[in-house]
Write a protein that holds these residues in place. Structure first.
Motif, mmCIF file in Angstrom:
data_model
loop_
_atom_site.group_PDB
_atom_site.id
_atom_site.type_symbol
_atom_site.label_atom_id
_atom_site.label_comp_id
_atom_site.label_asym_id
_atom_site.label_seq_id
_atom_site.Cartn_x
_atom_site.Cartn_y
_atom_site.Cartn_z
ATOM 1 N N LEU A 18 -30.841 16.803 -8.372
ATOM 2 C CA LEU A 18 -31.965 16.058 -9.214
ATOM 3 C C LEU A 18 -31.653 15.077 -9.954
ATOM 4 C CD1 LEU A 18 -35.026 15.934 -9.586
ATOM 5 C CD2 LEU A 18 -34.748 17.718 -11.637
ATOM 6 N N GLU A 19 -30.805 15.359 -10.976
ATOM 7 C CA GLU A 19 -30.226 14.197 -11.791
ATOM 8 C C GLU A 19 -29.659 12.750 -11.068
ATOM 9 O OE1 GLU A 19 -29.506 17.464 -11.951
ATOM 10 O OE2 GLU A 19 -28.920 18.219 -13.884
ATOM 11 N N LEU A 22 -32.958 11.093 -10.072
ATOM 12 C CA LEU A 22 -33.530 10.283 -11.080
ATOM 13 C C LEU A 22 -32.862 9.051 -11.423
ATOM 14 C CD1 LEU A 22 -34.896 13.383 -13.105
ATOM 15 C CD2 LEU A 22 -36.075 12.255 -11.270
ATOM 16 N N HIS A 23 -31.330 9.510 -11.496
ATOM 17 C CA HIS A 23 -30.591 8.147 -12.149
ATOM 18 C C HIS A 23 -30.768 7.115 -11.074
ATOM 19 C CE1 HIS A 23 -27.357 5.676 -13.197
ATOM 20 N NE2 HIS A 23 -26.720 5.699 -11.991
ATOM 21 N N LEU A 25 -33.156 6.231 -9.089
ATOM 22 C CA LEU A 25 -34.396 5.573 -9.085
ATOM 23 C C LEU A 25 -34.924 5.073 -10.332
ATOM 24 C CD1 LEU A 25 -36.050 8.029 -6.551
ATOM 25 C CD2 LEU A 25 -35.326 5.758 -6.208
ATOM 26 N N SER A 26 -34.086 5.205 -11.460
ATOM 27 C CA SER A 26 -34.390 4.621 -12.827
ATOM 28 C C SER A 26 -34.039 3.187 -12.910
ATOM 29 C CB SER A 26 -33.453 5.533 -13.874
ATOM 30 O OG SER A 26 -32.083 5.058 -13.701
ATOM 31 N N LEU A 31 -35.466 1.392 -7.297
ATOM 32 C CA LEU A 31 -36.798 1.722 -7.101
ATOM 33 C C LEU A 31 -37.669 0.858 -6.205
ATOM 34 C CD1 LEU A 31 -38.717 3.973 -7.911
ATOM 35 C CD2 LEU A 31 -39.515 2.652 -9.874
ATOM 36 N N ARG A 92 -35.998 19.442 -1.149
ATOM 37 C CA ARG A 92 -35.326 19.932 -2.300
ATOM 38 C C ARG A 92 -36.325 19.872 -3.522
ATOM 39 N NH1 ARG A 92 -31.633 22.277 -3.870
ATOM 40 N NH2 ARG A 92 -30.358 20.455 -4.774
ATOM 41 N N PHE A 93 -37.142 18.902 -3.811
ATOM 42 C CA PHE A 93 -38.041 18.717 -4.793
ATOM 43 C C PHE A 93 -39.373 18.063 -4.651
ATOM 44 C CE2 PHE A 93 -33.548 16.426 -5.114
ATOM 45 C CZ PHE A 93 -32.839 17.528 -6.059
ATOM 46 N N PRO A 94 -40.179 19.224 -4.294
ATOM 47 C CA PRO A 94 -41.543 19.157 -4.006
ATOM 48 C C PRO A 94 -42.537 18.289 -4.814
ATOM 49 C CG PRO A 94 -40.689 21.574 -3.387
ATOM 50 C CD PRO A 94 -39.748 20.886 -4.112
ATOM 51 N N GLY A 95 -43.094 17.491 -4.318
ATOM 52 C CA GLY A 95 -43.766 16.615 -5.064
ATOM 53 C C GLY A 95 -43.241 15.479 -5.976
ATOM 54 N N LEU A 96 -41.664 15.349 -5.820
ATOM 55 C CA LEU A 96 -40.965 14.382 -6.791
ATOM 56 C C LEU A 96 -41.335 12.965 -6.219
ATOM 57 C CD1 LEU A 96 -39.280 13.890 -9.180
ATOM 58 C CD2 LEU A 96 -37.428 13.922 -7.553
ATOM 59 N N ALA A 99 -44.834 11.474 -6.272
ATOM 60 C CA ALA A 99 -44.960 11.289 -7.644
ATOM 61 C C ALA A 99 -44.354 9.754 -8.206
ATOM 62 C CB ALA A 99 -44.520 12.389 -8.793
ATOM 63 N N ILE A 100 -43.101 9.752 -7.799
ATOM 64 C CA ILE A 100 -42.471 8.628 -8.038
ATOM 65 C C ILE A 100 -42.955 7.419 -7.222
ATOM 66 C CG2 ILE A 100 -40.110 7.451 -8.132
ATOM 67 C CD1 ILE A 100 -38.930 10.061 -8.858
ATOM 68 N N VAL A 103 -46.614 5.416 -7.737
ATOM 69 C CA VAL A 103 -46.816 4.643 -8.993
ATOM 70 C C VAL A 103 -46.833 3.452 -8.609
ATOM 71 C CG1 VAL A 103 -46.101 4.229 -11.087
ATOM 72 C CG2 VAL A 103 -45.951 6.722 -10.538
ATOM 73 N N LEU B 18 -41.900 4.084 -15.908
ATOM 74 C CA LEU B 18 -41.505 5.064 -15.216
ATOM 75 C C LEU B 18 -39.936 4.935 -15.197
ATOM 76 C CD1 LEU B 18 -42.057 7.369 -12.993
ATOM 77 C CD2 LEU B 18 -42.096 5.228 -11.275
ATOM 78 N N GLU B 19 -39.270 4.049 -14.905
ATOM 79 C CA GLU B 19 -37.822 3.678 -14.791
ATOM 80 C C GLU B 19 -37.328 4.303 -16.089
ATOM 81 O OE1 GLU B 19 -39.953 1.313 -14.374
ATOM 82 O OE2 GLU B 19 -39.200 -0.014 -12.706
ATOM 83 N N LEU B 22 -37.533 8.181 -15.803
ATOM 84 C CA LEU B 22 -36.355 8.660 -14.832
ATOM 85 C C LEU B 22 -35.111 8.688 -15.486
ATOM 86 C CD1 LEU B 22 -37.930 7.067 -11.438
ATOM 87 C CD2 LEU B 22 -38.197 9.309 -12.627
ATOM 88 N N HIS B 23 -34.804 7.440 -16.220
ATOM 89 C CA HIS B 23 -33.448 7.237 -16.908
ATOM 90 C C HIS B 23 -33.173 8.379 -17.824
ATOM 91 C CE1 HIS B 23 -29.935 5.779 -18.774
ATOM 92 N NE2 HIS B 23 -30.575 5.445 -19.998
ATOM 93 N N LEU B 25 -34.462 11.225 -18.064
ATOM 94 C CA LEU B 25 -34.285 12.537 -17.547
ATOM 95 C C LEU B 25 -33.296 12.664 -16.521
ATOM 96 C CD1 LEU B 25 -37.972 13.546 -17.158
ATOM 97 C CD2 LEU B 25 -36.503 14.498 -18.855
ATOM 98 N N SER B 26 -32.571 11.776 -16.364
ATOM 99 C CA SER B 26 -31.614 11.554 -15.174
ATOM 100 C C SER B 26 -30.002 12.335 -15.805
ATOM 101 C CB SER B 26 -31.024 10.339 -14.675
ATOM 102 O OG SER B 26 -30.707 9.444 -15.866
ATOM 103 N N PRO B 94 -49.146 10.947 -12.592
ATOM 104 C CA PRO B 94 -49.353 12.452 -12.048
ATOM 105 C C PRO B 94 -48.408 13.099 -11.243
ATOM 106 C CG PRO B 94 -51.242 10.970 -12.125
ATOM 107 C CD PRO B 94 -50.061 9.983 -12.382
ATOM 108 N N LEU B 96 -45.327 13.975 -11.993
ATOM 109 C CA LEU B 96 -44.050 13.677 -12.043
ATOM 110 C C LEU B 96 -43.309 14.894 -12.891
ATOM 111 C CD1 LEU B 96 -41.704 11.689 -11.480
ATOM 112 C CD2 LEU B 96 -42.095 10.848 -13.798
ATOM 113 N N ALA B 99 -42.920 18.335 -10.959
ATOM 114 C CA ALA B 99 -41.846 18.082 -10.094
ATOM 115 C C ALA B 99 -40.658 17.974 -10.613
ATOM 116 C CB ALA B 99 -41.840 16.867 -9.125
ATOM 117 N N VAL B 103 -38.042 22.131 -11.171
ATOM 118 C CA VAL B 103 -36.744 22.428 -10.759
ATOM 119 C C VAL B 103 -35.869 23.346 -11.264
ATOM 120 C CG1 VAL B 103 -34.980 21.384 -9.506
ATOM 121 C CG2 VAL B 103 -37.211 20.293 -9.203
#
Lengths: 107, 107
Positions: A18-19, A22-23, A25-26, A31, A92-96, A99-100, A103, B18-19, B22-23, B25-26, B94, B96, B99, B103
């Motif tokens: 997950l991390e 997120l990284h 897509l940050s 993105l 792996r990450f339902p809905g993630l 959500a991303i 947007v 958003l970015e 995500l950053h 939480l990464s 919504p 995010l 999701a 995890v």
């Protein structure tokens, strides 16, 4: 005799973290790449996606996305195709990703 | 005469990007902090949350979370309370946080 197809390394579905996703897509450019591939709904070449960075920076961004498990890069002849690993990510990450990617840009 | 309460700067709901979320939480430590606050269901002090980093690194992580709009930090006397901005995040993006926070650790 044809050349051995080049294969790029990818994490397996279970190795996707997950991390790392997120990284990956940050970054606004990454993105944008992921969203554009998602909108195409199929694997696309890098030149199908407009990015405002140098070629080497772009290559770096695609590698980060691949190594995080967000995209799958495969060679078709000399072209590199990029597909979103939507099934793997949704499992792996339902809905993630919904959500991303849902947007709007610039929000 | 009581001292003026210190106020820390936070992005408004509309300023949350958003970015940046995500950053924020990464990073595994920051993700752990956000999940723990979410599980508490209320604002908590930094000492309520165990992290395996130095005090200054921990302070840095809380600041990144605050500046991204993930948490709200408020002073109560000399204690700093940390609350998840769940309403703001759920409104802006919504699904995010559900999701991401849903995890399991280590997945």
């Amino acid at each position: 005799m044809s050349a051995q197809p080049r294969e790029l390394s990818h994490p397996t579905r279970d190795e996707i973290r997950l991390e790392s996703v997120l990284h990956a897509l940050s970054d606004p450019t990454r993105l944008h790449i992921a969203r554009t591939i998602d909108q195409f709904g199929a694997a696309v070449t890098c030149s199908d996606i407009e990015v405002e960075v140098t070629k080497s920076t772009s290559t770096h961004h695609y590698r980060v996305l691949r190594e995080a498990g967000v995209i799958r890069q495969t060679y078709q002849g000399t072209a590199k195709l990029n597909g979103l690993r939507r099934d793997d990510l949704d499992t792996r990450f339902p809905g993630l990703m919904t959500a991303i990617l849902g947007v709007e840009d610039g929000e």
